[in-house]
Each structure stands twice: as structure tokens, then as C-alpha cells.
Motif scaffolding. Structure first.
Motif, mmCIF file in Angstrom:
data_model
loop_
_atom_site.group_PDB
_atom_site.id
_atom_site.type_symbol
_atom_site.label_atom_id
_atom_site.label_comp_id
_atom_site.label_asym_id
_atom_site.label_seq_id
_atom_site.Cartn_x
_atom_site.Cartn_y
_atom_site.Cartn_z
ATOM 1 N N GLY A 79 0.824 -1.207 0.000
ATOM 2 C CA GLY A 79 0.000 0.000 0.000
ATOM 3 C C GLY A 79 0.856 1.254 0.000
ATOM 4 O O GLY A 79 2.060 1.214 0.254
ATOM 5 N N ASP A 80 0.221 2.378 -0.308
ATOM 6 C CA ASP A 80 0.915 3.664 -0.340
ATOM 7 C C ASP A 80 0.842 4.301 1.039
ATOM 8 O O ASP A 80 -0.232 4.425 1.613
ATOM 9 N N THR A 81 1.979 4.691 1.571
ATOM 10 C CA THR A 81 2.013 5.430 2.836
ATOM 11 C C THR A 81 2.226 6.899 2.504
ATOM 12 O O THR A 81 3.220 7.267 1.881
ATOM 13 N N PHE A 82 1.280 7.720 2.913
ATOM 14 C CA PHE A 82 1.348 9.160 2.681
ATOM 15 C C PHE A 82 2.610 9.713 3.337
ATOM 16 O O PHE A 82 2.911 9.393 4.489
ATOM 17 N N ILE A 83 3.350 10.515 2.600
ATOM 18 C CA ILE A 83 4.639 11.015 3.086
ATOM 19 C C ILE A 83 4.507 11.806 4.387
ATOM 20 O O ILE A 83 5.423 11.845 5.200
ATOM 21 N N TYR A 84 3.341 12.412 4.603
ATOM 22 C CA TYR A 84 3.136 13.193 5.830
ATOM 23 C C TYR A 84 2.294 12.436 6.849
ATOM 24 O O TYR A 84 1.758 13.032 7.778
ATOM 25 N N ASP A 85 2.181 11.122 6.685
ATOM 26 C CA ASP A 85 1.404 10.306 7.615
ATOM 27 C C ASP A 85 1.974 10.447 9.026
ATOM 28 O O ASP A 85 3.185 10.370 9.217
ATOM 29 N N GLU A 155 -5.382 19.998 2.576
ATOM 30 C CA GLU A 155 -6.333 18.936 2.909
ATOM 31 C C GLU A 155 -5.976 18.247 4.226
ATOM 32 O O GLU A 155 -6.858 17.907 5.015
ATOM 33 N N PHE A 156 -4.677 18.029 4.461
ATOM 34 C CA PHE A 156 -4.234 17.310 5.658
ATOM 35 C C PHE A 156 -3.529 18.214 6.671
ATOM 36 O O PHE A 156 -2.871 17.732 7.585
ATOM 37 N N ASN A 157 -3.672 19.533 6.477
ATOM 38 C CA ASN A 157 -3.123 20.519 7.405
ATOM 39 C C ASN A 157 -1.636 20.271 7.685
ATOM 40 O O ASN A 157 -1.198 20.183 8.840
ATOM 41 N N VAL A 158 -0.854 20.153 6.620
ATOM 42 C CA VAL A 158 0.584 19.895 6.721
ATOM 43 C C VAL A 158 1.307 21.233 6.878
ATOM 44 O O VAL A 158 1.061 22.176 6.127
ATOM 45 N N SER A 159 2.197 21.312 7.828
ATOM 46 C CA SER A 159 2.895 22.562 8.110
ATOM 47 C C SER A 159 4.104 22.770 7.194
ATOM 48 O O SER A 159 4.641 21.821 6.621
ATOM 49 N N TYR A 160 4.530 24.009 7.145
ATOM 50 C CA TYR A 160 5.724 24.397 6.392
ATOM 51 C C TYR A 160 6.928 23.554 6.793
ATOM 52 O O TYR A 160 7.671 23.069 5.945
ATOM 53 N N ASP A 161 7.136 23.407 8.119
ATOM 54 C CA ASP A 161 8.303 22.669 8.601
ATOM 55 C C ASP A 161 8.322 21.239 8.078
ATOM 56 O O ASP A 161 9.371 20.729 7.671
ATOM 57 N N LYS A 162 7.161 20.568 8.094
ATOM 58 C CA LYS A 162 7.092 19.189 7.597
ATOM 59 C C LYS A 162 7.397 19.135 6.104
ATOM 60 O O LYS A 162 8.140 18.271 5.647
ATOM 61 N N VAL A 163 6.813 20.060 5.353
ATOM 62 C CA VAL A 163 7.064 20.095 3.899
ATOM 63 C C VAL A 163 8.543 20.356 3.652
ATOM 64 O O VAL A 163 9.190 19.631 2.890
ATOM 65 N N TYR A 164 9.081 21.367 4.295
ATOM 66 C CA TYR A 164 10.482 21.743 4.086
ATOM 67 C C TYR A 164 11.410 20.572 4.405
ATOM 68 O O TYR A 164 12.317 20.247 3.635
ATOM 69 N N ASN A 165 11.185 19.923 5.544
ATOM 70 C CA ASN A 165 12.056 18.822 5.965
ATOM 71 C C ASN A 165 11.971 17.614 5.035
ATOM 72 O O ASN A 165 12.980 16.941 4.801
#
Length: 197
Positions: A79-85, A155-165
Motif C-alpha cells: 500500500g501507499d504510505t502518505f509522506i506526511y502520515d 487537505e491534511f493541514n501539513v505545516s511548512y516545517d514538515k514540507v520543508y524537511n
């Protein structure tokens, strides 16, 4: 008489058709339709060909193309695990290892071994080809999310820090593409489509 290798290769080809049904969280460019793993892998392969000149080091483009085309085949089983899971680690898992052995194991031994080695190389992310392949894998959804007004970030309320990292791995494969990606991330904050908390 049909060669045994051909029978195994056809079995593998039929099995990997299932990758077309693995839905990703990310949506297509300027769309509300989710991308599937086959579309993702194809897109990365073309990106690798087109963007190879921006690699930090000279690379074997064919090897990179092989990597990005097969890297998600294990998701047929795992299965696919969402990168920000937040519940499950996106790193290589035991389920993926079992899946790689089963699916690639459908092939004749020599081909199976080659593809497992390429998959392992991608997962380790140490070689110059793996670094560039992983840069493609992180760049594509970034481009998708910026084209979709924040897409899965919102959609999943992902923060800047998580995206950047998660995205800074692009720099290991291409400083040029990282400079571009970092600019897109910062512009996304300015546009209000990525929250910098």
C-alpha cells in the motif's frame, strides 16, 4: 514451446498492472483527481530524462529511470504510505521488503535480483543515481500541490516545517532543483497555501 523465462516475465507484467489501482493522496496538476502509482512513476521517469542536466553529478539516466519506474511496485502489496502520515513511518518497511521479494521474485532469477538491487539502492538513497531519483520523487508532488492551491498540504493541514524537511532531500540530488523547490515552498507560504506555524 514457450520459454520458461517468458512465462515468468509475462506473469510479472500482469502482476504489476495492479500498480494502476494504487491511489496516491496527491492530485494531478490543476485537478481534483488523485494520481495513481503508475502515473506517478511514469511522470518521474520523464522528469528524470528531462531534468538530468541539473543533477549534482553525472548520472546513469537509464538507471535512474529504472529506479523511478519500479520504486513503488512494492505498494501493490504494502500500500501507499502518505509522506506526511503521522501514524506510520514513510521509511522502508518490512512489508515493502516482503512485497519486493514476492513481486520481483516472479521474474527469472537474474532479472529479479537486478530489480531488487535497484529498488534497494533507491531506498538507501546513497548513490548519485538514487539521490537524483529521490529528488524527482519529492519534486513531483511539490509541483502538484503548488498547482492545486496547496493540495494535500491544505487537505491534511501539513505545516511548512514538515514540507520543508521532507523536500530538502531534493538538494542531495540537485542543488539547482532544490533552489527552485525552496522558492516554490516559500512562495506557497506567501500565498497562504502553506501554513508556517
Amino acid at each position: 514451446m514457450i520459454p520458461e523465462n517468458l512465462i515468468k516475465q509475462i506473469a510479472f507484467i500482469k502482476e504489476i498492472d495492479k500498480i494502476k489501482y494504487i491511489q496516491r493522496k496527491t492530485k494531478l496538476f490543476n485537478s481534483d483527481r488523485n494520481e495513481n502509482d503508475a502515473e506517478h512513476s511514469w511522470h518521474l521517469a520523464v522528469m528524470a530524462i528531462v531534468l538530468a542536466e541539473h543533477s549534482n553529478e553525472p548520472i546513469d539516466v537509464l538507471k535512474v529511470v529504472k529506479m523511478v519506474l519500479i520504486h513503488d511496485i512494492v505498494e501493490i502489496d504494502a500500500g501507499d504510505t502518505f509522506i506526511y502520515d503521522t501514524q506510520k513511518n514513510h521509511d522502508n518497511t518490512d512489508e515493502e521488503r516482503i512485497a519486493a521479494n514476492r513481486i520481483f521474485g516472479l521474474l527469472p532469477k537474474e532479472q529479479a535480483n537486478e530489480l531488487i538491487e535497484i529498488w534497494e539502492e533507491f531506498e538507501a538513497g546513497i548513490t548519485k543515481e538514487a539521490k537524483f531519483a529521490r529528488a524527482m520523487d519529492r519534486l513531483e508532488p511539490l509541483l502538484q500541490n503548488t498547482s492545486n492551491n496547496g493540495g494535500t498540504w491544505r487537505e491534511f493541514n501539513v505545516s511548512y516545517d514538515k514540507v520543508y524537511n521532507k523536500k530538502k532531500v531534493i538538494n542531495e540530488g540537485s542543488t539547482t532543483l532544490w533552489d527552485f523547490a525552496e522558492k516554490l515552498i516559500n512562495e506557497s507560504v506567501e500565498k497562504g497555501i502553506l501554513n508556517k506555524e
